[in-house]
Motif scaffolding. Sequence first.
Motif, mmCIF file in Angstrom:
data_model
loop_
_atom_site.group_PDB
_atom_site.id
_atom_site.type_symbol
_atom_site.label_atom_id
_atom_site.label_comp_id
_atom_site.label_asym_id
_atom_site.label_seq_id
_atom_site.Cartn_x
_atom_site.Cartn_y
_atom_site.Cartn_z
ATOM 1 N N TYR A 173 0.852 -1.189 0.000
ATOM 2 C CA TYR A 173 0.000 0.000 0.000
ATOM 3 C C TYR A 173 0.887 1.238 0.000
ATOM 4 O O TYR A 173 1.686 1.438 0.914
ATOM 5 N N LEU A 174 0.709 2.066 -1.027
ATOM 6 C CA LEU A 174 1.515 3.277 -1.183
ATOM 7 C C LEU A 174 0.574 4.468 -1.350
ATOM 8 O O LEU A 174 -0.124 4.595 -2.353
ATOM 9 N N TYR A 175 0.549 5.333 -0.343
ATOM 10 C CA TYR A 175 -0.324 6.507 -0.330
ATOM 11 C C TYR A 175 0.535 7.771 -0.397
ATOM 12 O O TYR A 175 1.239 8.095 0.565
ATOM 13 N N LEU A 176 0.459 8.477 -1.513
ATOM 14 C CA LEU A 176 1.236 9.701 -1.713
ATOM 15 C C LEU A 176 0.346 10.878 -2.090
ATOM 16 O O LEU A 176 0.849 11.929 -2.497
ATOM 17 N N HIS A 177 -0.962 10.758 -1.959
ATOM 18 C CA HIS A 177 -1.870 11.791 -2.431
ATOM 19 C C HIS A 177 -1.840 13.018 -1.534
ATOM 20 O O HIS A 177 -1.367 12.990 -0.403
ATOM 21 N N GLU A 178 -2.356 14.106 -2.103
ATOM 22 C CA GLU A 178 -2.459 15.390 -1.403
ATOM 23 C C GLU A 178 -1.086 15.898 -0.947
ATOM 24 O O GLU A 178 -0.844 16.182 0.213
ATOM 25 N N ASN A 179 -0.178 15.990 -1.920
ATOM 26 C CA ASN A 179 1.123 16.605 -1.703
ATOM 27 C C ASN A 179 1.382 17.590 -2.831
ATOM 28 O O ASN A 179 0.444 18.061 -3.478
ATOM 29 N N ARG A 180 2.641 17.879 -3.103
ATOM 30 C CA ARG A 180 2.991 18.821 -4.166
ATOM 31 C C ARG A 180 4.018 18.220 -5.121
ATOM 32 O O ARG A 180 4.885 18.911 -5.638
ATOM 33 N N PHE A 181 3.894 16.924 -5.338
ATOM 34 C CA PHE A 181 4.841 16.254 -6.223
ATOM 35 C C PHE A 181 4.707 16.771 -7.653
ATOM 36 O O PHE A 181 3.597 17.039 -8.134
ATOM 37 N N THR A 182 5.846 16.877 -8.314
ATOM 38 C CA THR A 182 5.878 17.270 -9.719
ATOM 39 C C THR A 182 6.609 16.183 -10.508
ATOM 40 O O THR A 182 7.055 15.183 -9.948
ATOM 41 N N GLY A 183 6.751 16.399 -11.804
ATOM 42 C CA GLY A 183 7.430 15.415 -12.633
ATOM 43 C C GLY A 183 6.541 14.228 -12.940
ATOM 44 O O GLY A 183 5.321 14.270 -12.764
ATOM 45 N N LYS A 184 7.166 13.168 -13.414
ATOM 46 C CA LYS A 184 6.441 11.979 -13.834
ATOM 47 C C LYS A 184 6.421 10.933 -12.723
ATOM 48 O O LYS A 184 7.293 10.893 -11.860
ATOM 49 N N ILE A 185 5.397 10.104 -12.762
ATOM 50 C CA ILE A 185 5.319 8.975 -11.827
ATOM 51 C C ILE A 185 6.359 7.953 -12.265
ATOM 52 O O ILE A 185 6.381 7.558 -13.436
ATOM 53 N N PRO A 186 7.240 7.514 -11.382
ATOM 54 C CA PRO A 186 8.274 6.558 -11.791
ATOM 55 C C PRO A 186 7.677 5.267 -12.330
ATOM 56 O O PRO A 186 6.920 4.587 -11.631
ATOM 57 N N ALA A 187 8.021 4.943 -13.559
ATOM 58 C CA ALA A 187 7.530 3.691 -14.139
ATOM 59 C C ALA A 187 8.094 2.486 -13.406
ATOM 60 O O ALA A 187 7.514 1.395 -13.469
ATOM 61 N N GLU A 188 9.196 2.692 -12.683
ATOM 62 C CA GLU A 188 9.801 1.587 -11.924
ATOM 63 C C GLU A 188 8.862 1.017 -10.873
ATOM 64 O O GLU A 188 9.022 -0.133 -10.440
#
Length: 342
Positions: A173-188
């Motif tokens: 489970y990976l929860y990263l919502h409601e932040n200010r991330f930019t760039g692309k989602i790592p395809a890795e």
Amino acid sequence: MVSQSAFAFICCLSLLLTFAHCKTLKRDVKALNEIKASLGWRVVFAWVGDDPCGDGDLPPWSGVTCSSQGDYRVVTELELYAVSIVGPFPTAVTNLLDLTRLDLHNNKLTCPIPTEIGRLKRLRTLNLRWNKLQDVIPPEIGELKRLTNLYLSFNNFKWEIPKELANLPELRYLYLHENRFTGKIPAELGNLPNLRHLDVSNNHLVGTIRELIRVEGSFPSLRNLYLNNNYLTGGIPAQLANLTNLEILYLSYNKLSGTIPSGLVHISKLTYLYLTNTSKALGLMERARLSLFKHFPYQAEYHLVPYLGRPLLRTNHSATLPHLTSSRPNMWRFSLWRFFTR
């Protein structure tokens, strides 16, 4: 003869007495007392005594769980959530090397996560959501090889999502919502064999979905995918149909274009597809009504309101498409609000 229940009671009592007479590892005592000194009275009013695992008649400190390890006790869980901790992330936590669970959510922690977080090799759950943590997620978090649950949502993280998260083979489970991330989602991230839930919604992410699912066999265990409320462009790729375990897909509030691939119908477990308020048309209105929906062998609830101009159906109108018959008991819900342009 001693009955089985009496024997079990004696064994449990023996274990408790052994645990009570174990000394807590000095490293952990020092770390918790450093944390106690830094947090203030709001948090530690119930932390009585010098030993966090309890001493004599004194119970373990609230939120601290210990276990025996040989002749010593070690701290294995630390849960200090919703207790108004204010200030920098307490770096002394990273000296608790036997932690399996660290939960500091719903506080007012600031500053970045320290790079020393990578020392917690036994950690399985890390919950830091609902704080005010800043800057980047340190790449050292990719050293937590046993981590299964990672909650970092509702903070002020920025820059790119670190690709080192793909080094966590047990992550589910990976929860990263409601932040200010930019760039692309790592395809890795697609290489994570056990990842079931990925939520990167409500950020400033760019790129295409095709770039995320660029390799066959990506996200083999993924059930829930939340990409909504970003700046993703391009179309909805047919490769999404390869995510055979997918149940929930949120793509709303992006800048997608093109048509919805009919291959999505072959994802037999897919229950919810949300495409609300995309800024470009995903297929023509009539094509959506006459061509797209007929491919889906479900009863479907849908909301069809154009992004501009007169609505095809009344606002908030929900209906069951008459020509769709359900071959499965599950309901397929389309949310296409403000979905079409003129």
